[in-house]
Each structure stands twice: as structure tokens, then as C-alpha cells.
Design an enzyme around this catalytic site. Structure first.
Site, PDB file in Angstrom:
ATOM      1  NE  ARG A   1      -5.748 -16.897   6.783  1.00 48.87           N
ATOM      2  CZ  ARG A   1      -5.004 -17.557   5.918  1.00 48.87           C
ATOM      3  NH1 ARG A   1      -5.587 -18.209   4.934  1.00 48.87           N
ATOM      4  NH2 ARG A   1      -3.683 -17.571   6.015  1.00 48.87           N
TER       5      ARG A   1
ATOM      6  NE  ARG B   1       0.065  -6.580   9.656  1.00 49.65           N
ATOM      7  CZ  ARG B   1      -0.877  -7.415   9.221  1.00 49.65           C
ATOM      8  NH1 ARG B   1      -1.826  -6.979   8.443  1.00 49.65           N
ATOM      9  NH2 ARG B   1      -0.895  -8.680   9.584  1.00 49.65           N
TER      10      ARG B   1
ATOM     11  CE1 TYR C   1      -3.727  -2.295  -0.150  1.00 46.54           C
ATOM     12  CE2 TYR C   1      -3.013  -3.163   1.979  1.00 46.54           C
ATOM     13  CZ  TYR C   1      -3.828  -3.244   0.857  1.00 46.54           C
ATOM     14  OH  TYR C   1      -4.732  -4.276   0.733  1.00 46.54           O
TER      15      TYR C   1
ATOM     16  CD  GLU D   1     -23.099 -40.664   6.515  1.00 48.43           C
ATOM     17  OE1 GLU D   1     -23.492 -39.497   6.403  1.00 48.43           O
ATOM     18  OE2 GLU D   1     -22.859 -41.403   5.527  1.00 48.43           O
TER      19      GLU D   1
HETATM   20 FE1  SF4 Z   1     -10.018 -20.042   7.969  1.00 56.02          FE
HETATM   21 FE2  SF4 Z   1     -11.448 -20.900   5.869  1.00 56.02          FE
HETATM   22 FE3  SF4 Z   1     -12.614 -19.632   7.902  1.00 56.02          FE
HETATM   23 FE4  SF4 Z   1     -11.040 -18.285   6.244  1.00 56.02          FE
HETATM   24  S1  SF4 Z   1     -12.966 -19.288   5.736  1.00 56.02           S
HETATM   25  S2  SF4 Z   1     -11.050 -18.154   8.469  1.00 56.02           S
HETATM   26  S3  SF4 Z   1      -9.474 -19.797   5.849  1.00 56.02           S
HETATM   27  S4  SF4 Z   1     -11.600 -21.615   7.968  1.00 56.02           S
END
Ligand code: SF4
Length: 647
Positions: free
Chosen positions: A321, A223, A175, A415
Site C-alpha cells: 500500500r 508466498r 487460496y 482557511e
Molecule cells: Fe494506503 Fe489508504 Fe491509499 Fe490504501 S487507500 S494505499 S490504505 S492510503
């Protein structure tokens, strides 16, 4: 309750005057949840506060515009005017009430955006386009540079006034700030380019101007990408050289990311790249500075975070994530409760592979459909406990069963196979897909813990429904491979991708795979890489893996190339023959022969006959997931959770 053996990640730490209760950070992640006018929405606040509630020590907002023309997303969180202060004030208050601290990430995209978002021509240190965004930016004049420095400083002043605990200057990912700092984008020969001092003038000016506004104690996090991973970009060795100068200017911590847009596949690396792949950037920078260093890059497991700190590779760890997948990860880690952690699997389906520049699209998560819907998806006990039958133990069936059971329903899950997981059991087989087993394990454990009665190895039939007399049925019977009506398909011993991935068929040495979508490409990858086969892949469309997200696709195609898979596109199969197929390509027929095995991966058709048979037998019936219409796991799981809440 077990007590965690993890200690380092829960030690407090100080960044300038800011005291953090632990070392776990939610880094900036673009959500597109802000209001269209750039103010903090309720939606965004709920999402961030849920991470504070879950025990993270520091939350950093997503990219936050310091200029009305510095937009990178339609719903761009902003701090370019005093009118944004009240929203940040509420956010800070709500975060502090949960014991966490919050920082605002000050951002300007420079050339890495689009003029339809900024409403003006893009600006950059030099008039060189970003190879991804492909717009020629206007070279900034020195007066304009001073104006932008002031806007960064004003953004910091507003953050401080709102009670935000720190700011982070976004000098990573290519950026504007990063563009000035790297010869990759900066070809100026004035005071803002050229030698090291010139390249660092813009970031150090910004730090000085911010410091003048916020005083000596206010924390400034910087960062940057340790390695830009492009030709002509900054390397980690060069980054180590600039760190002391940034520290001298007044940076109080370094947050070590990686890449620029042209190497985007490494910024938010998918499952194909090992967890912790970028820790080295933090470890190297730690040798060059005395202030705290934050590591980032697919650190999904708190035990890995603990090791990073123990080995002195970083002082704090960002778990971006991982915090989407489970906002309560720190709390669960503190209790040593790993089986309840919903692991991020690096699929990128919900958080990255979405139309980032569309106003409607906010982030989501394959394993956690509540991301960005924290209020709507909060558990509400069922007003009346019902007998719920879920047919199908794939991810959708398990998620529906889990949510329904937690709400107080009596749930029974059938199942027909001997194990839970459905199509995820196949999806986890190809190379670099093994993390899918984590979500199978998580959901299997959670349905059991929620009290769902699980019947394996038995197909639910009309009689089952007559016997059980459920109040509601959820049909989650998934899909089956499409076997198109192509001459020779039945006679010539063609097998399916599921036959291969499910271990039902041992392939020969030379394989023809028909269908170059995700399943076909991943099956080809499995055959090439794991089974050592020679693979030819045929796809009707002009490109393969079009249903795969960009970063996952990049590494998948790279592996197929390494495996020397032969890829034929824009080709239709006209007929199957004994050892291959006759194709039509460019209006001509050609025969591919000499194959030991022909594998079909031409999509999935819904399996839902039971729904028709039992319609009317219960008051409520829902057909979900692939049984309704084949779709991405992200959508199937989100729909299943919704049905679990509705039933
Ligand atoms: Fe992780 Fe997939 Fe959720 Fe993204 S969508 S946070 S990669 S589990």
C-alpha cells in the site's frame, strides 16, 4: 538534497539467478485493471511501470490465473494460454527499461471465489465451503489435481518465455495451494492430505513440475501465510516445519504473509493494527531457511524497512500500500526526502473497501488519486497562468491548490481556522486514527512548497473576491454537522461530535451518542477509550458503522465491545430531554436518561453559501468535496485533484 542514511534497503540481492538492485518489493495487489479478457491492459502496465520508475527493485503482478476457471476478479489477469504472452512481454520490457525486475504471481482461488466469476462449480481439496464465500466446492479428483499442477507449470513456462524474471506461487491467504497445505481446508485421506507429506504434495509437485519447465536457475518465490489466524489453521510453528521441505523441493525465496479469507482483517490490516504487525512471520521463517525471506504487512516507512533488514528479520521488504500511496517512495527515501513522501495511512478506502467483484471497480488510493490513472493524471502545465482562489484548507482544498499551483497557476488559499486540515483534524482524534495527521502534514507542506499563498484564520467573503479578482474560484468549504429538527435539540444543550473531537466541549462521564455511522462510532470510541466515559450509542439503521470498510469496522466494533459501549440500533430519536432522549423502537417509545452529555453525529451538511453569493463574479467556479455533497475523503480528494488539473 539530503543523502539518505538508509543503506540496507538499497543493497542488491540475488534470488536464484535474478539480481535485484535493492530490497524493496511491490507485492501482488489485486487491481482489477487487466482487460476483461485477462490480458495486460495499458492501464495495468502504466500502473506497474510507475512503481518501477519510482525505484522499487521487484514488482510482483497481482493474482494471475493459471486456469480459465480459476478467476477471483472480473478483470482477472491471466496466464492460462499462450495468447497472454505478448502482454507480459511488453510489461517485462517496460519494467526492465526502468531497472526493475518483474515476477508473475501464479494463482488459483480454489474455494475462495464465486461461481459467477469462475463459470463453474468451485473446486477445492475437500468439499468444505469457505466461511466467507459460502459455496460448497467440488472435491478435486487426483487426475484433476495433476491437471492443475500442470497448469501452474505451464503458467511459469509462459512467464519465462515472456521475459518475466521470476514467478511467485500464491500459497497464502487460503487460496487453492494454501487449501491443500492446511488441515483447515484439507480433510483428504489420500496422497494429497493427511500427514505433512500429504499436505505438502500439491505445492511440492507444483514446484517440481515448474522446475522441469523453467530449468534450475529460474527463480521460484513461494508466498504463504505464516499464521492463518483461524481455528484449525496453520500456526507459525507449523509453518517453520514445512519451510525446509518447500526449500528442498526448489523454492528460492519465501514471501511471508498472513491469514485466510476468514481472517481477512489481518491480511490487509487497517490503521487499527500497528505498522509492521506481521514482520515476525518473516523473522521466524528466516531461522528455518537459507534462501531469502520477504517481509510484508503495513511496512509503510522506509526507515522501518531498514530496521527490519538491519535486525536480520528479513532479506527484502514488501511495501504494497505504501507503493500505491507513493510510487516514488524508494527514490525519495534514497534522497532522504521524507517530507515529500505521500504516506499510506492504512485507511483501506481506495485499495480495499471497494466492490472487488464489480467489473468497473479498480483500485484507487485516498492519498494518491493518480493510482490507475497514471497517464490521465500526468502533470500538464497550464496553457495560461491564472489567479486561482481556493476557499477552504481541508484535504480537498489543499489538493486542488497543490495541483493547480504545480501546473503554474498563482494560487491563494483561504482557511477560516488557524490551521489547515479541515475535518481531517477531527478525523485524526479517535483511537487508531492518528495516521491521518500524516496526510495533513504532507498536504500542508506540499501547498507551501508549490508556492500557494496561504491565509489562515480569515474567512473568504464577497469582498475578498472583489479585492483579489481571481480568474477561478474553488469552493472547498466542507461541511457542518447536521442539526435535525427534533424537539428539544436546541433547548437541551446537545453538542456535536465535532465539538467533542475538536476539544470545544469537555464531556461528562456518561454519554449518549446519537448516530452510529463512522463519526458516531469513532466519537464513541474516543469517549470510551481515551476519555474513560460510559457510552450509549443510538443508530436508526439495524447496524452501526455501515459506512466503514470491513476491516476497519471489525476492529472498531471490537474496541467498542471492549469499552462496554451499549449499542442500540433501529431506534429513532423522537425528542431530546434534559439528560437524554426519548426513542422509538419496535413501535414503542422508550426513554434513555441519566446522561451528562448528549452528542450528535447525524451526518454533515454542505457549507457553500459563498458559492451563491459570488456566482458570476468569475469565469470559472467549482464547488468541491463536502461543500458540494458530503462524501468519503477518497472521493473528495480525487475530485479536488481533477479540478486542480482542469482549472
Ligand atoms: Fe494506503 Fe489508504 Fe491509499 Fe490504501 S487507500 S494505499 S490504505 S492510503
Amino acid at each position: 538534497m539530503t543523502i539518505s542514511s538508509l543503506t540496507k534497503i538499497f543493497e542488491p540481492i540475488q534470488i536464484n539467478s535474478m539480481e535485484l538492485k535493492n530490497r524493496l518489493v511491490v507485492p501482488a495487489m489485486g487491481t482489477n485493471f487487466a482487460n476483461p479478457d485477462g490480458t495486460v491492459s495499458e492501464h495495468l502496465r502504466d500502473y506497474l511501470v510507475a512503481r518501477a520508475d519510482g525505484g522499487f527493485g521487484l514488482i510482483i503482478t497481482e493474482i494471475t490465473a493459471i486456469s480459465p476457471y480459476g478467476k477471483g476478479t472480473p478483470n482477472q489477469l491471466s496466464i492460462w494460454d499462450d495468447k497472454f504472452i505478448p502482454g507480459f512481454k511488453d510489461l517485462a520490457k517496460a519494467t526492465h527499461a526502468r531497472g526493475a525486475k518483474i515476477a508473475v504471481q501464479l494463482y488459483h482461488p480454489g474455494r475462495q471465489t464465486f461461481s459467477f466469476l469462475t463459470g463453474r462449480p468451485l473446486v477445492a481439496p475437500s468439499a468444505i465451503p469457505c466461511p466467507v464465500c459460502r459455496e460448497i466446492p467440488k472435491e478435486l479428483t487426483v487426475e484433476e489435481i495433476w491437471g492443475l499442477e500442470e497448469q501452474f507449470a505451464e503458467g511459469a513456462r509462459r512467464a519465462k518465455e515472456a521475459g518475466i524474471d521470476a514467478i511467485e506461487i500464491h500459497g497464502a491467504h487460503g487460496y487453492l495451494v494454501a487449501q491443500f497445505m492446511s488441515g483447515y481446508a484439507n480433510r483428504r485421506s489420500d496422497a494429497y492430505g493427511g500427514d505433512l507429506e500429504g499436505l505438502l504434495r500439491f505445492p511440492t509437485d507444483i514446484i517440481h513440475k515448474i522446475r522441469e519447465k523453467v530449468g534450475p536457475d529460474y527463480p521460484i518465490i513461494f508466498r504463504l501465510s505464516g499464521d492463518e489466524r483461524v481455528a484449525g489453521g496453520r500456526t507459525i510453528q507449523e509453518t517453520k516445519t514445512i519451510i525446509p521441505l518447500l526449500e528442498q523441493a526448489g523454492a528460492n525465496a519465501f514471501h511471508m504473509s498472513t491469514g485466510v479469507y476468514a481472517s481477512f482483517n489481518y491480511i490487509i490490516a487497517p490503521m487499527a493494527i500497528s505498522p509492521g504487525y506481521n514482520v515476525n512471520a518473516a523473522a521466524e521463517v528466516k531461522k528455518a531457511t537459507s534462501v531469502p525471506v520477504i517481509a510484508v504487512g503495513r511496512v509503510n516507512d522506509p526507515r522501518m524497512a531498514e530496521e527490519i533488514l538491519k535486525e536480520d528479520q528479513a532479506d527484502l521488504v514488501s511495501m504494497g500500500r505504501a507503493s500505491l500511496a507513493d510510487p516514488e517512495l524508494p527514490k525519495k527515501a534514497a534522497e532522504g526526502n521524507y517530507e515529500d513522501i505521500r504516506w499510506c495511512i492504512g485507511c483501506n478506502q481506495g485499495c480495499i473497501d471497494r466492490p472487488l467483484h464489480s467489473r468497473k471497480a479498480g483500485i484507487s488510493c485516498l492519498v494518491n488519486p493518480s493510482v490507475g490513472k497514471e497517464r490521465e493524471t500526468a502533470f500538464t502545465p497550464a496553457s495560461q497562468s491564472k489567479k486561482v482562489l481556493v476557499v477552504g484548507g481541508g484535504p480537498g482544498g489543499m489538493e486542488a491548490a497543490r495541483v493547480a499551483a504545480l501546473r503554474g497557476h498563482e494560487v491563494c488559499l483561504y482557511e477560516k481556522e488557524e490551521k489547515l486540515g479541515g475535518q481531517f483534524n477531527f478525523a485524526a482524534v479517535p483511537p487508531c486514527k492518528q495516521e491521518i495527521t500524516k496526510i495533513i502534514n504532507y498536504l500542508s507542506t506540499q501547498v507551501r512548497k508549490a508556492g500557494v499563498k496561504i491565509i489562515l484564520g480569515k474567512e473568504a467573503t464577497e469582498e475578498t473576491i472583489d479585492d483579489l479578482q481571481p480568474d477561478a474560484i474553488v469552493i472547498a468549504t466542507g461541511g457542518t454537522p447536521v442539526i435535525p429538527d427534533i424537539p428539544g435539540i436546541k433547548e437541551e444543550g446537545v453538542v456535536t461530535a465535532f465539538d467533542i473531537l475538536g476539544g470545544k466541549v469537555i464531556p461528562g462521564r456518561s454519554i449518549l451518542v446519537i448516530g452510529g455511522g463512522m463519526v458516531g462510532c469513532e466519537t464513541a470510541d474516543f469517549l470510551g477509550q481515551i476519555m474513560g466515559c460510559r457510552v450509549t450509542l443510538v443508530e436508526a439503521l439495524p447496524r452501526v458503522a455501515q459506512d466503514v470498510g470491513a476491516a476497519t469496522r471489525y476492529f472498531l466494533l471490537q474496541r467498542l465491545a471492549q469499552e462496554k459501549a451499549s449499542i442500540i440500533t433501529s431506534a429513532l430519536v423522537k425528542r431530546f430531554v434534559k439528560d437524554g432522549a426519548i426513542l422509538e423502537r419496535n413501535g414503542k417509545e422508550e426513554t434513555l436518561s441519566g446522561f451528562d452529555t448528549v452528542v450528535l453525529a447525524m451526518g454533515v451538511a454542505p457549507v457553500n453559501e459563498l458559492a451563491e453569493k459570488v456566482r458570476g463574479k468569475t469565469k470559472e467556479m467549482y464547488v468541491i468535496g463536502d461543500a458540494k455533497q458530503p462524501r468519503k475523503a477518497l472521493d473528495a480528494i480525487a475530485e479536488a485533484a481533477e479540478i486542480g488539473r482542469k482549472v
